[in-house]
Design an enzyme around this catalytic site. Structure first.
Site, PDB file in Angstrom:
ATOM      1  N   LYS B 206      -7.256   7.985 -12.503  1.00  0.00           N
ATOM      2  CA  LYS B 206      -6.171   8.382 -12.894  1.00  0.00           C
ATOM      3  C   LYS B 206      -5.215   6.898 -12.158  1.00  0.00           C
ATOM      4  CE  LYS B 206      -1.988  10.115 -11.505  1.00  0.00           C
ATOM      5  NZ  LYS B 206      -0.887   9.003 -11.723  1.00  0.00           N
ATOM      6  N   GLU B 280      -5.892   6.170   1.241  1.00  0.00           N
ATOM      7  CA  GLU B 280      -5.731   4.430   1.956  1.00  0.00           C
ATOM      8  C   GLU B 280      -4.308   4.819   1.748  1.00  0.00           C
ATOM      9  OE1 GLU B 280      -7.698   2.343   3.301  1.00  0.00           O
ATOM     10  OE2 GLU B 280      -9.105   2.217   2.673  1.00  0.00           O
ATOM     11  N   CYS B 314       1.331  -1.846   1.486  1.00  0.00           N
ATOM     12  CA  CYS B 314       0.869  -0.957   2.392  1.00  0.00           C
ATOM     13  C   CYS B 314       0.429  -1.664   3.574  1.00  0.00           C
ATOM     14  CB  CYS B 314      -0.644   0.201   2.078  1.00  0.00           C
ATOM     15  SG  CYS B 314      -1.769  -0.938   1.181  1.00  0.00           S
ATOM     16  N   GLU B 411       7.965   3.646   5.858  1.00  0.00           N
ATOM     17  CA  GLU B 411       7.464   2.233   5.112  1.00  0.00           C
ATOM     18  C   GLU B 411       8.681   2.825   3.951  1.00  0.00           C
ATOM     19  OE1 GLU B 411       3.639   3.319   2.822  1.00  0.00           O
ATOM     20  OE2 GLU B 411       3.392   1.416   2.588  1.00  0.00           O
TER      21      GLU B 411
END
Lengths: 289, 500
Positions: B206, B280, B314, B411
């Site tokens: 997806k 991840e 990331c 983040e």
């Protein structure tokens, strides 16, 4: 007539930070022999005991993981030597809980050999499982294995010595520190093994051994935010399994499950048990004048 | 070098001792990438069992170009029934044709995919930039070439797996559910699909709902390659579609790349099952710059670390830690360099920083900018021109921040850098490790021994020394701590797709 001598019995405590404290909770439970007689009162470790142990294991991590692979190998080998030296103690430990003489001997032999097996891996797994990576750009790039950190583990319930040794060895061979819950039904060999550790140059805090109940401690083992990995090798009740997994997600704990029934089988030892508790670190550096 | 003192000689913008001032010397003419030949259909169906099929509930959602807010196309919304169909197709392929093909031939299919991507590279690059907002320079020179490289690398592993796992007989897991993010859409697809196929698995993937275009183009390519039906299935949709994949009983493995928050949810929803998973997740990478570092190189590295792909990375180097003695100098040079960045049309070849991927992310980043100011930090943004429409944010840096500030701990996933200082290596390392994350960190110094020592003390899966944000299919990638579980890329990336 000579008076019959009253023998001196050992108090079994827990092993935290290189010391043998009782549970802070003051609780104990009965460790029985195979006929149902009292062998000793084992400590019923608490949440607080576990938290203390994790703090100490974290404190020991930097030093232990910074030891050279050669040094860790020698220390694991030293544990094996000490265990060999105390065979009689473990014969006395295993006999009353149902091991026939030959079985107890085999268990001790296999435990010693297992320590040596992992002692030998300390300075080799890096070479087998690390890599130099031929990247297309002008960089030098390599991947090394580093220990995951603090590991919380349930020692196998039905193999109180060999099983215990088999899960501690690969964890510490790779530079991790750990808090291990001994077999609940047969907790005493684990505490005697702690005496072996204590006599073997293993720095205090690298291996911490609690006794107590899985049912009570599984919640705390799996939810502690400063534990990096949780490990077990027995089939657990499905609700406990689920609880451990769910709690692990609180801090993305690694959950290592390896279902092992026979600790003598060749599949019960492997360098992959070392790499289960390793992180791959990849370093890049430019190449040039 | 002394040209700035001589009036007659024109100002040389490359002089390392002067403020970089390209704009007053050169005017950049537009350099648009021709995008006519990249065909986009009005709407895209789901790719299941080798065919494009309509979603069972008939619902479609719009996808917009974040650089101009115009609708590009529509994607089908896959619901439980569609996901089930895709998983069944993948199961059938796994137990059928795909398992019967020899490893060697399996590898050749993957090679074929790699080659076909190379052939159509520019088309993919254009679509990636249109759909996601990243500069064409990056999609053309980084994303798509890496996509081809990942397939090429893993193709070769297919018939050599026993060499990657000494003492083991590597066996595939079965059906892999894969959920990927919007920051490197096709590249993340490659990271997931290439190793899964090489190890003999089948997949249901997806893509992110804001960037599904190249995944469906990839589905067309899979068809062109003649891959057996059901080996690769692509289902589009938002979080709910992802949840259907995660919770499907017949999926053997989940591979997820995305935020730590969603990663934890996935880990939790897999509780009590025997599904294998790799995650991840997020990061808050630090870059430690020592006084003996090559400063100009470091400044270039920092720019690449945080403003590459609008900071939607990331492993972005979003925290700068400068040793005290050079802090003023580094900050000044950074500000000067910031002023030269060109922010704007992703399809212009001169663009350095493109559009923020979506309205939602645009709002998130803006919230953090406000938060940073509220927390008492000093904000600095380049005064570059920014288009009126679309989601654009000026490259930003915050100074006067402390370790506990949320802009230092969380983040942001945007072009926002925080700057702190340190005195000793120990303090720098302590600050580096003082977040729940552990994905990537950087170290800048001319001293080799310091690189190894500092690198070994940083708790992260990637260390970039005197460089940053480099990727390669042979190089394992993944996080410590809350940045994830498992590795992707390299030999180690294969382990995610074989039985224990």
């Amino acid at each position: 007539m000579a008076e019959e001598r009253i023998d001196v019995k050992k108090t079994y405590k827990m092993y935290i930070g290189g010391n043998f404290p009782r549970s802070e909770s003051g609780r104990t439970y009965k460790a029985l022999d195979s006929d149902g007689n009292l062998l000793a009162n084992a400590c019923q470790g608490s949440r607080k005991d576990f938290r203390d142990a994790v703090k100490i294991a974290r404190g020991a991590f930097n030093g232990w993981s910074s030891r050279s692979a050669y040094n860790r190998g020698q220390i694991l080998y030293r544990i094996a030597e000490m265990l060999e030296d105390r065979r009689d103690q473990f014969m006395r430990e295993l006999g009353p809980i149902g091991f026939k003489t030959a079985e107890a001997e085999a268990d001790i032999n296999a435990s010693i050999d297992r320590l040596i097996y992992y002692a030998g891996w300390t300075d080799k797994y890096q070479q087998v499982f690390g890599s130099v990576n031929p990247v297309a750009s002008s960089h030098f790039n390599f991947s090394m294995l580093e220990p995951t950190g603090v590991v919380a583990a349930f020692a196998p319930e039905k193999s109180p010595l060999l099983g215990l040794v088999s899960i501690i060895s690969p964890i510490i061979a790779g530079g991790n520190t750990c808090v291990v819950l001994a077999s609940e039904e047969f907790p005493l060999p684990a505490i005697s093994f702690a005496e072996v550790l204590n006599a073997s140059d293993v720095p205090g805090g690298v291996v911490n051994i609690l006794t107590g109940s899985r049912e009570e401690l599984s919640e705390h083992f799996s939810s502690h935010m400063d534990v990096n990995a949780m490990c077990y090798t027995d089939e657990l009740p499905s609700d406990m399994k689920k609880l451990i997994d769910e709690n692990a997600s609180l801090n993305v704990k690694r959950v290592v499950k390896r279902m092992i029934k026979d600790w003598y089988h060749e599949d019960s030892q492997s360098p992959y048990f070392v790499t289960d508790f390793q992180e791959v670190k990849t370093t890049w550096h430019p190449v040039g004048f | 070098m002394s040209n700035t003192e001589t009036k007659d000689v024109p100002y040389k913008p490359t002089s390392p001792n002067s403020k970089l001032d390209f704009a007053s010397v050169w005017e950049y003419a537009p350099a648009p990438q021709d995008s006519d030949f990249a065909e986009v259909k009005e709407k895209y169906d789901l790719f299941i069992d080798g065919k494009f099929v309509k979603p069972s509930k008939g619902r479609y959602f719009k996808s917009t170009n974040p650089a101009n807010e115009e609708v590009i196309t529509e994607f089908a919304e896959a619901t439980q029934k569609d996901v089930d169909k895709a998983v069944k197709a993948a199961r059938k392929a796994f137990e059928g044709e795909w398992s019967r093909i020899s490893a060697k031939e399996r590898g050749k299919y993957i090679y074929r995919i790699a080659r076909m991507i190379q052939e159509r590279a520019r088309e993919f690059a254009i679509l990636e930039s249109m759909d996601g907002g990243k500069p064409i320079r990056e999609s053309r020179d980084v994303d798509i070439p890496l996509v081809a490289a990942y397939f090429f690398y893993y193709a070769g592993w297919a018939d050599k797996l026993e060499y990657a796992f000494p003492g083991k007989q590597p066996e595939p897991l079965g059906v892999c559910g894969q959920i990927i993010p919007w920051n490197f859409p096709l590249l993340m697809l490659a990271w997931k699909i290439a190793p899964a196929l090489a190890t003999g698995n089948t997949v249901v993937l997806k893509p992110a709902e804001t960037t599904s275009l190249t995944a469906l183009k990839f589905a067309e390519l899979v068809k062109d390659c003649g891959l057996p039906d059901g080996v690769v299935n692509i289902v589009t949709g938002a979080g709910q579609t992802g949840a259907e994949i995660v919770n499907h009983k017949d999926v053997d493995k989940i591979a997820f790349t995305g935020s730590t928050k969603v990663g934890k949810l996935i880990q939790s929803s897999l509780a009590g099952t025997d599904k294998k998973y790799t995650l991840e997740l997020g990061g808050k990478g630090a870059m430690l710059i020592f006084e003996d570092a090559p400063i100009d190189q470091a400044v270039e590295g920092i720019i690449n670390a945080i403003y590459f792909n609008q900071g939607h990375v990331c492993c972005a180097g979003s925290r700068l830690l400068v040793q005290e003695g050079i802090a003023d100098k580094v900050i000044q040079k950074l500000k000067d360099r910031l002023a030269t960045l060109i922010v704007g049309d992703p399809l212009d070849k001169n663009t350095d920083v493109g559009a923020i991927n979506s309205k939602e992310q645009f709002e998130t980043v803006n919230k953090y900018l406000e938060l940073g100011v509220e927390e008492g930090a000093d904000i600095y943004q380049c005064d570059c021109k920014v288009p009126d429409n679309g989601y654009f944010i000026r490259p930003t840096l915050f100074t006067n921040v402390s370790q506990s500030n949320r802009i230092v701990q969380e983040e942001i996933f945007g072009p926002v850098l925080t700057v702190q200082t340190f005195r000793t290596a120990e303090e720098g390392i302590e600050k580096t490790n003082n977040t729940p994350y552990g994905l990537a960190n950087g170290v800048w110094t001319d001293k080799g021994s310091k690189i190894f020592k500092v690198g070994s003390k940083m708790r992260s899966g990637v260390i970039w020394a005197n460089t940053y944000n480099k990727f390669d299919p042979t190089s394992p990638f993944g996080g410590y701590k809350e940045s994830g579980v498992g590795r992707e890329g390299g030999m180690h990336g294969l382990a995610a797709y074989i039985k224990n």
